[in-house]
Scaffold this motif. Structure first.
Motif, PDB file in Angstrom:
ATOM      1  N   GLU A   2       0.826  -1.218   0.000  1.00  0.00           N
ATOM      2  CA  GLU A   2       0.000   0.000   0.000  1.00  0.00           C
ATOM      3  C   GLU A   2       0.858   1.264   0.000  1.00  0.00           C
ATOM      4  OE1 GLU A   2      -3.038   0.540   3.197  1.00  0.00           O
ATOM      5  OE2 GLU A   2      -3.719  -1.375   2.347  1.00  0.00           O
ATOM      6  N   LYS A   3       1.916   1.235   0.822  1.00  0.00           N
ATOM      7  CA  LYS A   3       2.817   2.385   0.908  1.00  0.00           C
ATOM      8  C   LYS A   3       3.484   2.637  -0.441  1.00  0.00           C
ATOM      9  CE  LYS A   3       4.288   2.187   5.748  1.00  0.00           C
ATOM     10  NZ  LYS A   3       5.433   1.909   6.619  1.00  0.00           N
ATOM     11  N   SER A   6       1.026   4.004  -3.011  1.00  0.00           N
ATOM     12  CA  SER A   6       0.704   5.394  -2.711  1.00  0.00           C
ATOM     13  C   SER A   6       1.874   6.316  -3.070  1.00  0.00           C
ATOM     14  CB  SER A   6       0.276   5.481  -1.240  1.00  0.00           C
ATOM     15  OG  SER A   6       0.835   6.583  -0.622  1.00  0.00           O
ATOM     16  N   LYS A   9       2.036   6.937  -6.823  1.00  0.00           N
ATOM     17  CA  LYS A   9       1.101   7.926  -7.340  1.00  0.00           C
ATOM     18  C   LYS A   9       1.496   9.331  -6.877  1.00  0.00           C
ATOM     19  CE  LYS A   9      -3.367   9.634  -7.768  1.00  0.00           C
ATOM     20  NZ  LYS A   9      -4.747   9.673  -7.485  1.00  0.00           N
ATOM     21  N   ARG A  10       1.795   9.460  -5.587  1.00  0.00           N
ATOM     22  CA  ARG A  10       2.101  10.761  -4.998  1.00  0.00           C
ATOM     23  C   ARG A  10       3.287  11.430  -5.669  1.00  0.00           C
ATOM     24  NH1 ARG A  10       3.070   8.899  -0.234  1.00  0.00           N
ATOM     25  NH2 ARG A  10       5.261   9.324   0.024  1.00  0.00           N
TER      26      ARG A  10
END
Ligand code: ATP
Length: 444
Positions: A2-3, A6, A9-10
């Protein structure tokens, strides 16, 4: 995971394709940093596989493929995965990837056990060429890059005048209508491959299989993937393609499990023979020394660009602690990319954005480095915060232009800058004129 998703994308590594319309399942777009990382990977593969060798040449084949090619290769009839439907939630599922509970296969969406019988589902994307819609106008998006290499074998042999053993390499898009795209980019419907078909005499096949396996492991180490997360699976005979005399899967320990990065297979002369039979053309080789004519065998290392990018990202992701502006320790996200792969090699920071001479000097340093490496100029925010932003995208070096650079703290340090190392966070003072040499040496 998940990290990682994320962060991707970030910071602009990977975006869901067509995101503003709800996304296209199994299709991904690479953002500004993702495309740099991917290009670095592809360029390095091309360098070591093609340019550094006398025995390999390149090809860039078309994506649209004649149906006869894929009929001969076996893809039209047998390039399938077993599919089942869940009668409860209507999900379509890949039968060989279902978890079992109490001896019965279970739908991963709803937990239902009322599943249809498995039936073969062909993974190829079909399209129509030209204006008429008759069956003769069918073409396919290639499901692997390898087939154009086999089909062009004779042309390449004639123009390159290579002697066996020699290889033909290709990097390019491939398309598979995967039943369940999943695990981020790992199983996508559109992806890229880096494939080498290395042609040889039949008696060289097994040795070359071992040779290429070793070469390919070395490659992953050279791009910074830790050896301890790489595994070699010697695929047992009953799981190999019937024509393969030996296949190794190179696997990587992803956060979602151990999965295939690349297949290295000794495919015998199956592919060329299939095209000889189907086309009626000769795709053989004449050995000048022995005066023999025969169909070469082939060893194929076939790697996935997207899977390797994902492995690079997973392997690089790390968290440690570093002091913030006030000296308080905070968690630092740091991508420990090998400098060779890092999307940006060096960030350039004027200590203060509102001091014109600092900015002008920083722009000079940027211009000096730009022809050699990918650099990024950043003047916004406290210097510690700027370092942190670069750590998070894996930039291995940071150059800060300060008052020493301008000669305000003594002539002996004029035209020197601090060079910061991402991993150790240590800084050393170096002369601006030496920067291209120092950094270039460290990223090669
Ligand atoms: P899998 O068993 O995971 O579906 P495969 O054995 O069918 O893969 P190959 O046909 O050997 O894969 O393809 C060679 C390489 O291409 C794989 O090792 C992988 O890196 C890449 N590849 C294949 N399918 C996909 C996909 N759907 N998405 C991303 N990469 C892929």
């Amino acid at each position: 995971m998940e990290k990682i998703v994320s962060l991707c994308k970030r910071r602009g590594f990977i975006f869901q394709s067509s995101e503003i319309y709800g996304g296209l399942n199994g299709v991904w777009d690479y953002g500004p940093l993702g495309v740099e990382l991917k290009n670095n990977l592809k360029q390095y593969w091309w360098q070591v596989t093609v340019r550094d060798r006398d025995d390999v040449v390149g090809l860039d084949g078309a994506i649209l493929t004649h149906p006869a090619v894929l009929k001969a290769s076996g893809h039209v009839d047998t390039f399938t995965d077993p599919m089942v439907d869940c009668r409860t939630c209507k999900a379509r599922l890949r039968a060989d990837q279902l978890a079992e509970k109490n001896g019965a296969k279970q739908c991963p969406n709803c937990g239902g056990k009322d599943l249809t019988e498995a039936r073969p589902f062909n993974l190829m994307f079909q399209t129509q060429m030209g204006a008429s819609a008759d069956p003769a106008s069918i073409a396919y998006l290639r499901p692997e890059t390898a087939q154009s290499i086999f089909v062009q074998f004779k042309n390449v042999l004639d123009v390159s005048r290579k002697k066996l053993p020699f290889g033909i390499a290709q990097i390019g898009k491939a398309f598979r209508n995967e039943i369940n795209p999943r695990n981020f980019t790992f199983r996508s419907r559109e992806f890229e491959q880096m494939e080498l078909e290395y042609f040889c005499r039949p008696e060289q096949g097994m040795d070359l299989l071992a040779y290429w396996l070793k070469e390919r492991i070395k490659f992953y180490e050279e791009i910074g993937i830790s050896r301890k997360r790489l595994h070699i699976l010697d695929v047992p005979e009953k799981e190999r393609a019937f024509y393969s005399k030996g296949t190794f899967d190179i696997e990587y320990e992803f956060p979602f499990g151990r999965q295939e990065l690349e297949g290295v297979a000794y495919r015998t002369d199956y592919d060329l023979q299939q095209h000889i039979k189907a086309s009626g053309k000769s795709l053989d080789y004449f050995d000048e020394e022995t005066k023999e004519r025969f169909v070469p065998h082939v060893v194929e290392p076939s790697a996935g660009v997207d899977r390797t990018v994902l492995a690079l990202i997973c392997d690089a992701y790390d968290e440690d602690s570093a002091p913030d502006e006030k000296g308080k320790m905070e968690t630092r996200i740091v991508m420990r990319f090998h400098p060779r792969m890092a999307p940006i090699k060096c960030a350039i920071f004027p200590l203060l954005r509102n001091k014109e001479p600092l900015v002008a000097k920083a722009r000079e340093v940027q211009a000096l480095l730009r022809p050699h490496i990918n650099v990024f100029y950043d003047e916004g925010g406290a210097i510690g915060r700027r370092y942190r932003r670069q750590d998070e995208i894996g930039t291995p070096f940071g150059v800060t232009i300060d008052f020493e650079t301008l000669g305000e703290k003594g002539e002996e340090v004029r035209d020197t800058v601090t060079l910061r190392d991402r991993d150790s966070m240590k800084q050393e003072r170096v002369a601006i004129k030496d920067l291209p040499q120092i950094i270039s040496t460290k990223i090669r």
